[in-house]
Design a protein around this motif. Structure first.
Motif, PDB file in Angstrom:
ATOM      1  N   ALA A 248      88.594  -9.513  40.508  1.00 29.95           N
ATOM      2  CA  ALA A 248      88.866  -8.684  41.684  1.00 29.95           C
ATOM      3  C   ALA A 248      88.884  -9.502  42.966  1.00 29.95           C
ATOM      4  N   SER A 249      88.133 -10.601  42.997  1.00 31.06           N
ATOM      5  CA  SER A 249      88.063 -11.418  44.209  1.00 31.06           C
ATOM      6  C   SER A 249      89.341 -12.208  44.458  1.00 31.06           C
ATOM      7  N   ALA A 250      90.266 -12.179  43.516  1.00 32.81           N
ATOM      8  CA  ALA A 250      91.554 -12.835  43.735  1.00 32.81           C
ATOM      9  C   ALA A 250      92.350 -12.116  44.829  1.00 32.81           C
ATOM     10  N   GLU A 251      92.102 -10.800  45.000  1.00 32.68           N
ATOM     11  CA  GLU A 251      92.821 -10.024  46.006  1.00 32.68           C
ATOM     12  C   GLU A 251      91.950  -9.627  47.186  1.00 32.68           C
ATOM     13  N   ASP A 252      90.677  -9.382  46.952  1.00 34.33           N
ATOM     14  CA  ASP A 252      89.802  -8.867  48.005  1.00 34.33           C
ATOM     15  C   ASP A 252      88.467  -9.611  48.015  1.00 34.33           C
ATOM     16  N   TRP A 253      87.785  -9.519  49.157  1.00 34.32           N
ATOM     17  CA  TRP A 253      86.420 -10.029  49.227  1.00 34.32           C
ATOM     18  C   TRP A 253      85.513  -9.121  48.412  1.00 34.32           C
ATOM     19  N   VAL A 254      84.579  -9.725  47.676  1.00 35.46           N
ATOM     20  CA  VAL A 254      83.644  -8.965  46.851  1.00 35.46           C
ATOM     21  C   VAL A 254      82.216  -9.377  47.221  1.00 35.46           C
ATOM     22  N   VAL A 255      81.394  -8.380  47.542  1.00 35.42           N
ATOM     23  CA  VAL A 255      79.985  -8.614  47.867  1.00 35.42           C
ATOM     24  C   VAL A 255      79.138  -8.080  46.715  1.00 35.42           C
ATOM     25  N   VAL A 256      78.360  -8.978  46.099  1.00 34.54           N
ATOM     26  CA  VAL A 256      77.523  -8.618  44.947  1.00 34.54           C
ATOM     27  C   VAL A 256      76.066  -8.584  45.390  1.00 34.54           C
ATOM     28  N   CYS A 257      75.371  -7.501  45.076  1.00 39.95           N
ATOM     29  CA  CYS A 257      73.941  -7.399  45.381  1.00 39.95           C
ATOM     30  C   CYS A 257      73.143  -7.458  44.079  1.00 39.95           C
ATOM     31  N   LEU A 258      72.290  -8.480  43.953  1.00 43.24           N
ATOM     32  CA  LEU A 258      71.356  -8.580  42.833  1.00 43.24           C
ATOM     33  C   LEU A 258      70.082  -7.846  43.237  1.00 43.24           C
ATOM     34  N   TYR A 259      69.663  -6.902  42.413  1.00 39.56           N
ATOM     35  CA  TYR A 259      68.518  -6.058  42.798  1.00 39.56           C
ATOM     36  C   TYR A 259      67.750  -5.614  41.561  1.00 39.56           C
ATOM     37  N   LYS A 260      66.643  -4.910  41.821  1.00 38.32           N
ATOM     38  CA  LYS A 260      65.900  -4.223  40.772  1.00 38.32           C
ATOM     39  C   LYS A 260      65.365  -2.924  41.348  1.00 38.32           C
TER      40      LYS A 260
ATOM     41  N   CYS B 279      61.011 -12.805  43.283  1.00 37.76           N
ATOM     42  CA  CYS B 279      60.715 -13.174  44.666  1.00 37.76           C
ATOM     43  C   CYS B 279      61.986 -13.437  45.474  1.00 37.76           C
ATOM     44  N   ASN B 280      63.107 -13.586  44.796  1.00 39.05           N
ATOM     45  CA  ASN B 280      64.370 -13.828  45.491  1.00 39.05           C
ATOM     46  C   ASN B 280      65.139 -12.542  45.790  1.00 39.05           C
ATOM     47  N   LEU B 281      64.561 -11.420  45.386  1.00 41.91           N
ATOM     48  CA  LEU B 281      65.270 -10.145  45.570  1.00 41.91           C
ATOM     49  C   LEU B 281      65.026  -9.565  46.961  1.00 41.91           C
ATOM     50  N   PRO B 282      66.023  -8.879  47.479  1.00 40.14           N
ATOM     51  CA  PRO B 282      67.398  -8.777  46.970  1.00 40.14           C
ATOM     52  C   PRO B 282      68.204 -10.016  47.337  1.00 40.14           C
ATOM     53  N   THR B 283      69.292 -10.262  46.608  1.00 43.42           N
ATOM     54  CA  THR B 283      70.159 -11.408  46.879  1.00 43.42           C
ATOM     55  C   THR B 283      71.599 -10.932  46.993  1.00 43.42           C
ATOM     56  N   LEU B 284      72.282 -11.434  48.004  1.00 46.33           N
ATOM     57  CA  LEU B 284      73.701 -11.137  48.180  1.00 46.33           C
ATOM     58  C   LEU B 284      74.530 -12.366  47.822  1.00 46.33           C
ATOM     59  N   VAL B 285      75.564 -12.182  47.018  1.00 48.86           N
ATOM     60  CA  VAL B 285      76.480 -13.262  46.660  1.00 48.86           C
ATOM     61  C   VAL B 285      77.898 -12.803  47.021  1.00 48.86           C
ATOM     62  N   VAL B 286      78.606 -13.610  47.794  1.00 49.05           N
ATOM     63  CA  VAL B 286      79.942 -13.261  48.265  1.00 49.05           C
ATOM     64  C   VAL B 286      80.985 -14.071  47.492  1.00 49.05           C
ATOM     65  N   TYR B 287      81.988 -13.378  46.949  1.00 51.31           N
ATOM     66  CA  TYR B 287      83.044 -14.011  46.148  1.00 51.31           C
ATOM     67  C   TYR B 287      84.403 -13.833  46.802  1.00 51.31           C
ATOM     68  N   ARG B 288      85.240 -14.862  46.652  1.00 53.99           N
ATOM     69  CA  ARG B 288      86.651 -14.796  47.061  1.00 53.99           C
ATOM     70  C   ARG B 288      87.431 -15.807  46.238  1.00 53.99           C
ATOM     71  N   HIS B 289      88.563 -15.381  45.694  1.00 56.75           N
ATOM     72  CA  HIS B 289      89.418 -16.226  44.861  1.00 56.75           C
ATOM     73  C   HIS B 289      88.634 -16.833  43.693  1.00 56.75           C
ATOM     74  N   GLY B 290      87.762 -16.031  43.104  1.00 57.43           N
ATOM     75  CA  GLY B 290      87.020 -16.448  41.916  1.00 57.43           C
ATOM     76  C   GLY B 290      85.880 -17.412  42.161  1.00 57.43           C
ATOM     77  N   ALA B 291      85.567 -17.708  43.420  1.00 54.34           N
ATOM     78  CA  ALA B 291      84.518 -18.683  43.729  1.00 54.34           C
ATOM     79  C   ALA B 291      83.478 -18.069  44.653  1.00 54.34           C
ATOM     80  N   VAL B 292      82.256 -18.601  44.585  1.00 55.05           N
ATOM     81  CA  VAL B 292      81.177 -18.159  45.473  1.00 55.05           C
ATOM     82  C   VAL B 292      81.414 -18.737  46.864  1.00 55.05           C
ATOM     83  N   LYS B 293      81.450 -17.855  47.862  1.00 54.79           N
ATOM     84  CA  LYS B 293      81.681 -18.283  49.247  1.00 54.79           C
ATOM     85  C   LYS B 293      80.423 -18.184  50.106  1.00 54.79           C
TER      86      LYS B 293
END
Length: 256
Positions: free
Chosen positions: A117-129, A169-183
């Motif tokens: 999906a990040s090939a067309e749009d910015w994707v924001v991933v939230c790692l949580y519990k 201890c790292n939660l929550p974490t945001l990871v931003v993707y664009r064009h298949g790579a972590v930005k």
């Protein structure tokens, strides 16, 4: 001597001259207006309707595509150009409405929902519990941002489902993707500012990249500038409101 009162009606039910005199004297109610049937207006045939801008504006995307082979448009360059313009607007509007919320995903969905999906749009991933207050706070901010910027995709995934043994201890974490790579990666609540608000999260996400997109601001540079300007304005408004609420609370406390 008998007093006779004669009232004559003609065959169509209209009043006689005597009735008209009595109405002038107030002895009879006003005469009802003569019945006039509504003028006949023939229903306009769709094929004969004028093909102007208003006519195009009522068409759906599918109907506009069907008009591509309409011979009546071949001789009118303006209308054909307007049809194409209207079709583009509808497609862009549909694209903007693609997202608008934070979508829960699993590890099996990650490739499709994030990397591809990040090939067309910015994707924001939230790692949580679940059960972590900090995660709930950040997810609340992301819900608001997702509705504000529906052209940016937001997803959430259980941290250990995404990365086995990922430290809590790292939660929550945001990871931003664009064009298949972590930005971009933002670890912990402290990474989005001293106070976690939708505005502070937006400022962090857009520090160096046009991550947030409402679908209306044009290219990436103008989109980022528009988002940053809007976020700063909203941030100031929120601070002012918080101060006003605090002052009101203090006044109420002092009056007691």
């Amino acid at each position: 001597m008998a007093d006779y009162h004669f009232v004559y009606k003609d065959v169509e039910g209209t009043s006689t001259q005597w009735d008209d005199i009595q109405r002038k004297l107030g002895n009879l109610p006003a005469k009802a207006p003569a019945f006039k049937p509504p003028a006949y207006t023939p229903e306009q045939d769709e094929s004969s309707a004028p093909k102007d801008q208003a006519w195009f504006d009522k068409k759906t995307e599918e109907e506009l595509e069907d008009l591509e082979d309409d011979k009546d448009l071949d001789d009118d360059r303006f209308l054909e150009e307007y049809r194409k313009k209207r079709l583009t607007e509808l497609r862009e509007a549909a694209k903007v409405k693609r997202y608008g919320s934070v979508t829960p995903i699993s590890s099996s969905d990650f490739m499709r929902e994030v990397t591809q999906a990040s090939a067309e749009d910015w994707v924001v991933v939230c790692l949580y519990k679940d059960g972590f207050a900090e995660c709930g706070l950040l997810l609340g901010c992301l819900d608001e941002l997702a509705s504000r910027y529906p052209a940016t995709k937001f997803v959430k995934i259980i941290s250990t489902d995404c990365i086995p043994n990922y430290p809590d201890c790292n939660l929550p974490t945001l990871v931003v993707y664009r064009h298949g790579a972590v930005k971009g990666t933002h670890v912990g609540l402290k990474s989005v500012g001293r106070r976690c608000t939708p505005e502070s999260v937006a400022l962090v996400l857009c520090q160096s990249e046009p991550v947030l997109n409402d679908g209306k601001s044009g290219d990436d540079d103008s989109s980022r500038e528009a988002v940053m300007a809007g976020v700063r304005r909203q941030f100031i408004e929120r601070v002012v409101k918080d101060h006003e609420d605090k002052d009101n609370d203090d006044d109420g406390y002092n009056s007691d």
